[in-house]
Design a protein around this motif. Structure first.
Motif, PDB file in Angstrom:
ATOM      1  N   MET A   1       1.079  -1.585  -0.119  1.00 30.40           N
ATOM      2  CA  MET A   1       0.131  -0.476  -0.274  1.00 30.40           C
ATOM      3  C   MET A   1       0.694   1.328  -0.032  1.00 30.40           C
ATOM      4  SD  MET A   1      -2.981   0.991   3.110  1.00 30.40           S
ATOM      5  CE  MET A   1      -2.143   1.891   3.964  1.00 30.40           C
ATOM      6  N   GLN A   2       0.680   2.146  -1.071  1.00 29.79           N
ATOM      7  CA  GLN A   2       0.831   3.304  -1.288  1.00 29.79           C
ATOM      8  C   GLN A   2       0.787   4.816  -0.016  1.00 29.79           C
ATOM      9  OE1 GLN A   2       0.056   1.703  -4.296  1.00 29.79           O
ATOM     10  NE2 GLN A   2       2.685   1.384  -5.112  1.00 29.79           N
ATOM     11  N   ASN A   3       1.297   5.173   0.036  1.00 26.53           N
ATOM     12  CA  ASN A   3       0.801   6.082   1.042  1.00 26.53           C
ATOM     13  C   ASN A   3       0.298   7.572   0.208  1.00 26.53           C
ATOM     14  OD1 ASN A   3       3.233   8.373   0.575  1.00 26.53           O
ATOM     15  ND2 ASN A   3       4.062   7.347   2.682  1.00 26.53           N
ATOM     16  N   ARG A   4       0.106   8.755   0.437  1.00 24.99           N
ATOM     17  CA  ARG A   4      -0.672   9.742  -0.478  1.00 24.99           C
ATOM     18  C   ARG A   4       0.357  10.380  -1.606  1.00 24.99           C
ATOM     19  NH1 ARG A   4      -3.100  14.028   2.098  1.00 24.99           N
ATOM     20  NH2 ARG A   4      -0.970  15.302   2.589  1.00 24.99           N
ATOM     21  N   ASP A   5       2.273  10.781  -0.492  1.00 22.25           N
ATOM     22  CA  ASP A   5       2.933  11.300  -1.287  1.00 22.25           C
ATOM     23  C   ASP A   5       3.274   9.974  -2.218  1.00 22.25           C
ATOM     24  OD1 ASP A   5       3.095  13.261   0.237  1.00 22.25           O
ATOM     25  OD2 ASP A   5       4.246  13.039   1.536  1.00 22.25           O
ATOM     26  N   GLU A   6       3.568   8.966  -1.721  1.00 19.68           N
ATOM     27  CA  GLU A   6       4.279   8.217  -3.010  1.00 19.68           C
ATOM     28  C   GLU A   6       3.126   7.662  -3.917  1.00 19.68           C
ATOM     29  OE1 GLU A   6       6.282   4.827  -0.163  1.00 19.68           O
ATOM     30  OE2 GLU A   6       4.048   4.625  -0.198  1.00 19.68           O
ATOM     31  N   ILE A   7       2.180   8.170  -3.721  1.00 14.17           N
ATOM     32  CA  ILE A   7       1.429   7.997  -5.292  1.00 14.17           C
ATOM     33  C   ILE A   7       1.571   9.559  -6.228  1.00 14.17           C
ATOM     34  CG2 ILE A   7      -1.125   8.062  -6.015  1.00 14.17           C
ATOM     35  CD1 ILE A   7      -1.958   6.376  -3.030  1.00 14.17           C
ATOM     36  N   LYS A   8       1.644  10.516  -5.266  1.00 13.04           N
ATOM     37  CA  LYS A   8       2.128  11.711  -5.835  1.00 13.04           C
ATOM     38  C   LYS A   8       3.216  11.835  -7.353  1.00 13.04           C
ATOM     39  CE  LYS A   8       1.428  15.230  -3.448  1.00 13.04           C
ATOM     40  NZ  LYS A   8       1.486  16.200  -1.965  1.00 13.04           N
ATOM     41  N   LYS A   9       4.552  10.612  -6.628  1.00 14.43           N
ATOM     42  CA  LYS A   9       5.595  11.171  -7.014  1.00 14.43           C
ATOM     43  C   LYS A   9       5.136  10.321  -8.088  1.00 14.43           C
ATOM     44  CE  LYS A   9      10.312   8.928  -5.953  1.00 14.43           C
ATOM     45  NZ  LYS A   9      10.975   9.580  -6.862  1.00 14.43           N
ATOM     46  N   ILE A  10       4.273   8.510  -8.627  1.00 12.10           N
ATOM     47  CA  ILE A  10       3.905   7.704  -8.867  1.00 12.10           C
ATOM     48  C   ILE A  10       3.197   8.337 -10.327  1.00 12.10           C
ATOM     49  CG2 ILE A  10       2.273   6.011  -9.944  1.00 12.10           C
ATOM     50  CD1 ILE A  10       3.400   4.594  -6.977  1.00 12.10           C
ATOM     51  N   LEU A  11       2.134   9.514 -10.273  1.00 10.13           N
ATOM     52  CA  LEU A  11       2.267   9.691 -10.774  1.00 10.13           C
ATOM     53  C   LEU A  11       2.590  11.071 -11.864  1.00 10.13           C
ATOM     54  CD1 LEU A  11      -1.311  10.625  -8.506  1.00 10.13           C
ATOM     55  CD2 LEU A  11      -1.231   9.410 -10.708  1.00 10.13           C
ATOM     56  N   GLU A  12       3.493  11.826 -10.951  1.00 12.49           N
ATOM     57  CA  GLU A  12       4.256  12.230 -11.994  1.00 12.49           C
ATOM     58  C   GLU A  12       5.525  11.770 -12.633  1.00 12.49           C
ATOM     59  OE1 GLU A  12       6.661  14.598  -8.527  1.00 12.49           O
ATOM     60  OE2 GLU A  12       5.056  15.093  -7.835  1.00 12.49           O
ATOM     61  N   GLU A  13       5.803  10.486 -11.783  1.00 12.54           N
ATOM     62  CA  GLU A  13       6.740   9.519 -12.560  1.00 12.54           C
ATOM     63  C   GLU A  13       6.747   8.818 -13.824  1.00 12.54           C
ATOM     64  OE1 GLU A  13       8.826   7.241  -9.522  1.00 12.54           O
ATOM     65  OE2 GLU A  13       9.988   9.534  -9.806  1.00 12.54           O
ATOM     66  N   ASN A  14       4.834   8.333 -14.795  1.00  9.92           N
ATOM     67  CA  ASN A  14       4.574   7.495 -15.553  1.00  9.92           C
ATOM     68  C   ASN A  14       3.630   8.260 -15.997  1.00  9.92           C
ATOM     69  OD1 ASN A  14       5.286   4.593 -13.996  1.00  9.92           O
ATOM     70  ND2 ASN A  14       4.803   5.886 -12.030  1.00  9.92           N
ATOM     71  N   PRO A  15       3.086   8.284 -17.562  1.00  7.87           N
ATOM     72  CA  PRO A  15       2.602   8.764 -17.710  1.00  7.87           C
ATOM     73  C   PRO A  15       1.296   8.345 -18.048  1.00  7.87           C
ATOM     74  CG  PRO A  15       3.801   7.592 -19.619  1.00  7.87           C
ATOM     75  CD  PRO A  15       4.411   6.630 -17.856  1.00  7.87           C
ATOM     76  N   ALA A  16       0.743   7.030 -17.464  1.00  8.41           N
ATOM     77  CA  ALA A  16       0.013   6.496 -18.021  1.00  8.41           C
ATOM     78  C   ALA A  16      -0.899   6.160 -16.447  1.00  8.41           C
ATOM     79  CB  ALA A  16      -0.805   5.757 -18.553  1.00  8.41           C
ATOM     80  N   VAL A  17      -1.264   7.049 -15.648  1.00 11.95           N
ATOM     81  CA  VAL A  17      -1.811   5.787 -14.220  1.00 11.95           C
ATOM     82  C   VAL A  17      -3.683   5.876 -13.417  1.00 11.95           C
ATOM     83  CG1 VAL A  17      -1.006   5.924 -11.981  1.00 11.95           C
ATOM     84  CG2 VAL A  17       0.200   7.162 -12.582  1.00 11.95           C
ATOM     85  N   MET A  18      -3.750   4.373 -13.449  1.00  7.73           N
ATOM     86  CA  MET A  18      -5.364   4.337 -12.497  1.00  7.73           C
ATOM     87  C   MET A  18      -5.060   3.833 -11.130  1.00  7.73           C
ATOM     88  SD  MET A  18      -8.466   1.710 -13.907  1.00  7.73           S
ATOM     89  CE  MET A  18      -7.752   0.523 -12.565  1.00  7.73           C
ATOM     90  N   LEU A  19      -5.717   4.951 -10.502  1.00  3.67           N
ATOM     91  CA  LEU A  19      -6.033   4.651  -8.946  1.00  3.67           C
ATOM     92  C   LEU A  19      -7.585   4.184  -8.609  1.00  3.67           C
ATOM     93  CD1 LEU A  19      -5.172   8.262  -7.353  1.00  3.67           C
ATOM     94  CD2 LEU A  19      -3.349   6.574  -7.925  1.00  3.67           C
ATOM     95  N   TYR A  20      -7.519   3.110  -7.977  1.00  2.00           N
ATOM     96  CA  TYR A  20      -8.664   2.332  -7.862  1.00  2.00           C
ATOM     97  C   TYR A  20      -9.503   2.286  -6.407  1.00  2.00           C
ATOM     98  CZ  TYR A  20     -12.194  -1.514  -8.433  1.00  2.00           C
ATOM     99  OH  TYR A  20     -13.322  -1.896  -8.166  1.00  2.00           O
ATOM    100  N   PHE A  21     -10.495   2.267  -6.617  1.00  3.38           N
ATOM    101  CA  PHE A  21     -10.340   3.347  -5.371  1.00  3.38           C
ATOM    102  C   PHE A  21     -11.460   2.295  -4.222  1.00  3.38           C
ATOM    103  CE2 PHE A  21      -8.649   6.520  -6.073  1.00  3.38           C
ATOM    104  CZ  PHE A  21      -8.134   7.714  -4.805  1.00  3.38           C
ATOM    105  N   SER A  22     -11.602   1.318  -3.611  1.00  8.06           N
ATOM    106  CA  SER A  22     -12.593   0.382  -2.760  1.00  8.06           C
ATOM    107  C   SER A  22     -12.592   0.057  -1.987  1.00  8.06           C
ATOM    108  CB  SER A  22     -12.071  -1.133  -4.064  1.00  8.06           C
ATOM    109  OG  SER A  22     -11.175  -2.005  -3.543  1.00  8.06           O
ATOM    110  N   ALA A  23     -13.302  -0.988  -1.746  1.00  7.60           N
ATOM    111  CA  ALA A  23     -13.062  -1.095   0.253  1.00  7.60           C
ATOM    112  C   ALA A  23     -13.408  -2.657   0.417  1.00  7.60           C
ATOM    113  CB  ALA A  23     -13.686  -0.927   0.872  1.00  7.60           C
ATOM    114  N   PRO A  24     -13.476  -3.833   1.200  1.00  9.98           N
ATOM    115  CA  PRO A  24     -13.327  -4.981   1.527  1.00  9.98           C
ATOM    116  C   PRO A  24     -14.861  -5.091   1.370  1.00  9.98           C
ATOM    117  CG  PRO A  24     -11.466  -5.090   3.132  1.00  9.98           C
ATOM    118  CD  PRO A  24     -12.415  -3.788   2.075  1.00  9.98           C
ATOM    119  N   THR A  25     -15.900  -4.479   2.310  1.00 14.39           N
ATOM    120  CA  THR A  25     -16.897  -4.551   2.063  1.00 14.39           C
ATOM    121  C   THR A  25     -17.967  -4.155   0.851  1.00 14.39           C
ATOM    122  OG1 THR A  25     -17.337  -2.724   2.792  1.00 14.39           O
ATOM    123  CG2 THR A  25     -17.071  -3.983   4.531  1.00 14.39           C
ATOM    124  N   CYS A  26     -16.829  -4.218  -0.325  1.00 14.00           N
ATOM    125  CA  CYS A  26     -17.912  -3.668  -1.600  1.00 14.00           C
ATOM    126  C   CYS A  26     -17.985  -4.900  -2.146  1.00 14.00           C
ATOM    127  CB  CYS A  26     -17.116  -2.381  -2.460  1.00 14.00           C
ATOM    128  SG  CYS A  26     -17.683  -1.963  -3.396  1.00 14.00           S
TER     129      CYS A  26
END
Length: 106
Positions: A1-26
């Motif tokens: 699991m990445q934290n917010r800063d790691e995700i921001k870095k991934i967004l900056e370094e990669n041309p295409a990123v998908m974030l998938y938000f979910s939960a175990p109860t869904c």
């Protein structure tokens, strides 16, 4: 699991990123996730996919203004390009990404 800063870095370094938000109860999240991930991987070779469990990481969900699940955010060249929540089909997501992605990757 990445934290917010790691995700921001991934967004900056990669041309295409998908974030998938979910939960175990869904149940919808669990049905959609494998189909969507497979479709993204087979159609778009350069995509980074990050799965975020909102039951554990509410701070990141709030940072990205995600308040419903499942939610898919697609970033192209670090900019939010697509946001889909709750009711979506895999084909719909792929169709909306395809042309801009192909133009960007030329």
């Amino acid at each position: 699991m990445q934290n917010r800063d790691e995700i921001k870095k991934i967004l900056e370094e990669n041309p295409a990123v998908m974030l998938y938000f979910s939960a175990p109860t869904c149940n919808v999240c669990h049905a959609l996730k494998p189909k969507l991930f497979e479709a993204i991987k087979s159609n778009f070779k350069e995509f980074q996919i990050i799965s975020i469990d909102t039951s554990v990481d509410q701070e990141t969900a709030a940072y990205f203004n995600v308040f419903a699940i499942p939610t898919v955010l697609v970033f192209l060249e670090s900019k939010e390009f697509l946001r889909k929540s709750r009711h979506m089909s895999v084909d719909e997501v792929i169709r909306e990404i395809k042309r801009p992605y192909e133009i960007m990757m030329r």
